[in-house]
Design a protein around this motif. Structure first.
Motif, mmCIF file in Angstrom:
data_model
loop_
_atom_site.group_PDB
_atom_site.id
_atom_site.type_symbol
_atom_site.label_atom_id
_atom_site.label_comp_id
_atom_site.label_asym_id
_atom_site.label_seq_id
_atom_site.Cartn_x
_atom_site.Cartn_y
_atom_site.Cartn_z
ATOM 1 N N LEU A 278 116.624 51.183 49.311
ATOM 2 C CA LEU A 278 118.038 50.841 49.406
ATOM 3 C C LEU A 278 118.240 49.683 50.370
ATOM 4 O O LEU A 278 117.783 49.724 51.511
ATOM 5 N N SER A 279 118.939 48.648 49.901
ATOM 6 C CA SER A 279 119.297 47.557 50.795
ATOM 7 C C SER A 279 120.554 47.952 51.562
ATOM 8 O O SER A 279 121.579 48.257 50.948
ATOM 9 N N PRO A 280 120.521 47.930 52.902
ATOM 10 C CA PRO A 280 121.692 48.341 53.676
ATOM 11 C C PRO A 280 122.807 47.304 53.715
ATOM 12 O O PRO A 280 123.852 47.532 54.322
ATOM 13 N N GLY A 281 122.563 46.160 53.069
ATOM 14 C CA GLY A 281 123.587 45.113 53.063
ATOM 15 C C GLY A 281 123.137 43.949 52.207
ATOM 16 O O GLY A 281 122.206 44.066 51.409
ATOM 17 N N LYS A 282 123.795 42.819 52.371
ATOM 18 C CA LYS A 282 123.475 41.608 51.610
ATOM 19 C C LYS A 282 122.861 40.576 52.553
ATOM 20 O O LYS A 282 123.010 40.656 53.777
ATOM 21 N N GLY A 283 122.196 39.600 51.956
ATOM 22 C CA GLY A 283 121.618 38.542 52.777
ATOM 23 C C GLY A 283 120.240 38.135 52.296
ATOM 24 O O GLY A 283 119.888 38.305 51.125
ATOM 25 N N GLU A 284 119.448 37.610 53.234
ATOM 26 C CA GLU A 284 118.130 37.072 52.916
ATOM 27 C C GLU A 284 117.081 38.176 52.936
ATOM 28 O O GLU A 284 116.931 38.895 53.922
ATOM 29 N N VAL A 285 116.355 38.284 51.830
ATOM 30 C CA VAL A 285 115.353 39.339 51.665
ATOM 31 C C VAL A 285 113.964 38.724 51.548
ATOM 32 O O VAL A 285 113.774 37.742 50.823
ATOM 33 N N VAL A 286 113.022 39.296 52.267
ATOM 34 C CA VAL A 286 111.614 38.937 52.123
ATOM 35 C C VAL A 286 110.880 40.174 51.618
ATOM 36 O O VAL A 286 110.994 41.255 52.198
ATOM 37 N N THR A 287 110.178 40.033 50.503
ATOM 38 C CA THR A 287 109.355 41.123 49.985
ATOM 39 C C THR A 287 107.903 40.651 49.953
ATOM 40 O O THR A 287 107.629 39.479 49.671
ATOM 41 N N ARG A 288 106.990 41.579 50.221
ATOM 42 C CA ARG A 288 105.578 41.179 50.269
ATOM 43 C C ARG A 288 104.701 42.315 49.747
ATOM 44 O O ARG A 288 104.889 43.477 50.126
ATOM 45 N N LEU A 289 103.779 41.967 48.848
ATOM 46 C CA LEU A 289 102.701 42.873 48.468
ATOM 47 C C LEU A 289 101.463 42.343 49.171
ATOM 48 O O LEU A 289 100.823 41.397 48.712
ATOM 49 N N SER A 290 101.178 42.887 50.327
ATOM 50 C CA SER A 290 100.103 42.372 51.187
ATOM 51 C C SER A 290 98.740 42.817 50.641
ATOM 52 O O SER A 290 98.579 43.961 50.212
ATOM 53 N N PRO A 291 97.746 41.920 50.689
ATOM 54 C CA PRO A 291 97.797 40.521 51.145
ATOM 55 C C PRO A 291 97.953 39.523 50.000
ATOM 56 O O PRO A 291 97.557 38.364 50.138
ATOM 57 N N LEU A 292 98.564 39.942 48.899
ATOM 58 C CA LEU A 292 98.496 39.153 47.665
ATOM 59 C C LEU A 292 99.597 38.133 47.474
ATOM 60 O O LEU A 292 99.394 37.105 46.825
ATOM 61 N N GLY A 293 100.795 38.408 47.977
ATOM 62 C CA GLY A 293 101.861 37.457 47.730
ATOM 63 C C GLY A 293 103.185 37.874 48.317
ATOM 64 O O GLY A 293 103.404 39.047 48.648
ATOM 65 N N THR A 294 104.084 36.897 48.443
ATOM 66 C CA THR A 294 105.413 37.098 49.025
ATOM 67 C C THR A 294 106.464 36.515 48.090
ATOM 68 O O THR A 294 106.249 35.463 47.475
ATOM 69 N N VAL A 295 107.590 37.229 47.964
ATOM 70 C CA VAL A 295 108.728 36.735 47.190
ATOM 71 C C VAL A 295 109.973 36.851 48.060
ATOM 72 O O VAL A 295 110.252 37.917 48.621
ATOM 73 N N THR A 296 110.722 35.773 48.187
ATOM 74 C CA THR A 296 111.979 35.799 48.909
ATOM 75 C C THR A 296 113.138 35.708 47.913
ATOM 76 O O THR A 296 112.992 35.167 46.816
ATOM 77 N N LEU A 297 114.285 36.230 48.309
ATOM 78 C CA LEU A 297 115.490 36.160 47.483
ATOM 79 C C LEU A 297 116.703 36.368 48.372
ATOM 80 O O LEU A 297 116.570 36.749 49.547
ATOM 81 N N THR A 298 117.856 36.122 47.799
ATOM 82 C CA THR A 298 119.103 36.368 48.493
ATOM 83 C C THR A 298 119.937 37.351 47.680
ATOM 84 O O THR A 298 120.124 37.151 46.476
ATOM 85 N N LEU A 299 120.410 38.398 48.336
ATOM 86 C CA LEU A 299 121.354 39.329 47.719
ATOM 87 C C LEU A 299 122.761 38.906 48.128
ATOM 88 O O LEU A 299 123.040 38.733 49.312
ATOM 89 N N ARG A 300 123.639 38.774 47.133
ATOM 90 C CA ARG A 300 124.995 38.329 47.441
ATOM 91 C C ARG A 300 126.008 39.096 46.600
ATOM 92 O O ARG A 300 125.732 39.456 45.474
#
Length: 251
Positions: free
Chosen positions: A229-251
Motif C-alpha cells: 500500500l502506498s501511503p500517499g502520492k509522489g516519487e516512487v523508487v522500486t528495486r528488485l535487487s540486484p537486478l534493476g530499478t524502476v522509478t515512477l510518480t504516483l499522482r
C-alpha cells in the motif's frame, strides 16, 4: 431485469469512464469464478479494451484466474494518474513477453518448458493495483474482484532480465520507497513458490471465457512483494535487487 453480469459490467464501465469508484455494497456478487471472468470480459468488450497483457493467478480453491491488462503501459520515470480516493498498491514482478501464441488446448497440458519456449523476453515489471471498487481491501468477494480484473490499474515495463531469473529467486530483494522514505524492504518471495506456477495454471485452464494468450502480449507472473500500500502520492523508487530499478510518480 438486468442480470448480475450486466449490472456489474455497467457499474465498472461507468467507474472506469468517470475515473470514479463503485460502492461494493451496491453491487451483486457473481455467483462463481467463471461468472466473474465473464463479467470482466463484458467490461473489456464494452470499453473496447485491447488484449495487450494478462495478470495471472490461482484462486484459493486452485482455479486458474486472470485479469486483462489493457494499459496504461508506462515507461520508467513516467506518471501514473490515480482516481480520486482510490487505494494504490505497488507490486514488483517479473513479466514475460510472448513470442508466439499459446493456444487453449484442453486435454493436452502445456509443460513449464514449453511455456517458457513461447516467451522471448523477461522484464522487471511494476504493477499499480487500483481497483474500481471503493474500500475493497479485505472486503470484496473474489468473483467480484475478478470482474474488476483483480484491481489492475497500470503497468510499467522496466529493464530486461534473464529469463533464467524465474528459476531461482534466492538472493533477490524487493525495495520500495515513497518520497525518499522506505515503505518496503524484504527478500523477494512468490506466493506460489515458482513464479511460473500461475502462468502455467492459466495456460492449462479448463475454460476459455476471458481471452487468448497471443504473441506480443505481456504476462505477469505475480508479485514478489505482495501488494504494498502506498501511503500517499509522489516519487516512487522500486528495486528488485540486484537486478534493476524502476522509478515512477504516483499522482
Amino acid at each position: 431485469m438486468p442480470t448480475t453480469i450486466e449490472t456489474v459490467r455497467d457499474a465498472l464501465v461507468k467507474a472506469r469512464r468517470d475515473r470514479s469508484l463503485a460502492e461494493i455494497a451496491s453491487l451483486p456478487v457473481p455467483a462463481t469464478l467463471s461468472e466473474g471472468l465473464k463479467a470482466q470480459a463484458a467490461v473489456g468488450e464494452a470499453l473496447g479494451l485491447a488484449e495487450a497483457g494478462w495478470k495471472v493467478g490461482i484462486a484459493e480453491d486452485g482455479t486458474a484466474v486472470a485479469g486483462l491488462m489493457p494499459g496504461p503501459w508506462l515507461a520508467p520515470g513516467e506518471v501514473y494518474e490515480g482516481a480520486i480516493g482510490a487505494e494504490l498498491r505497488i507490486e514488483i514482478e517479473i513479466a514475460l513477453r510472448l513470442a508466439r501464441d499459446v493456444p487453449f488446448r484442453p486435454g493436452q497440458p502445456w509443460s513449464r518448458a514449453e511455456l517458457l519456449a513461447c516467451c522471448d523476453k523477461a522484464y522487471l515489471g511494476i504493477e499499480i493495483v487500483e481497483s474500481r471498487l471503493a474500500n475493497w481491501s479485505g472486503n470484496v468477494a473474489f468473483p467480484l474482484w475478478l470482474a474488476d480484473a483483480m484491481g489492475h490499474g497500470g503497468y510499467l515495463i522496466g529493464p530486461e532480465l534473464d529469463i533464467a531469473t524465474l528459476d531461482d529467486l534466492t538472493g533477490l530483494g524487493c525495495f520500495i520507497s515513497l518520497n525518499g522514505v522506505t515503505i518496503y524492504d524484504q527478500p523477494a518471495v512468490h506466493g506460489n513458490g515458482d513464479p511460473m506456477t500461475p502462468f502455467l495454471a492459466w495456460a492449462n485452464r479448463q475454460s476459455d471465457d476471458l481471452g487468448s494468450l497471443k504473441a506480443g502480449q505481456i504476462v505477469t507472473t505475480g508479485s514478489l512483494c505482495g501488494g504494498v500500500l502506498s501511503p500517499g502520492k509522489g516519487e516512487v523508487v522500486t528495486r528488485l535487487s540486484p537486478l534493476g530499478t524502476v522509478t515512477l510518480t504516483l499522482r
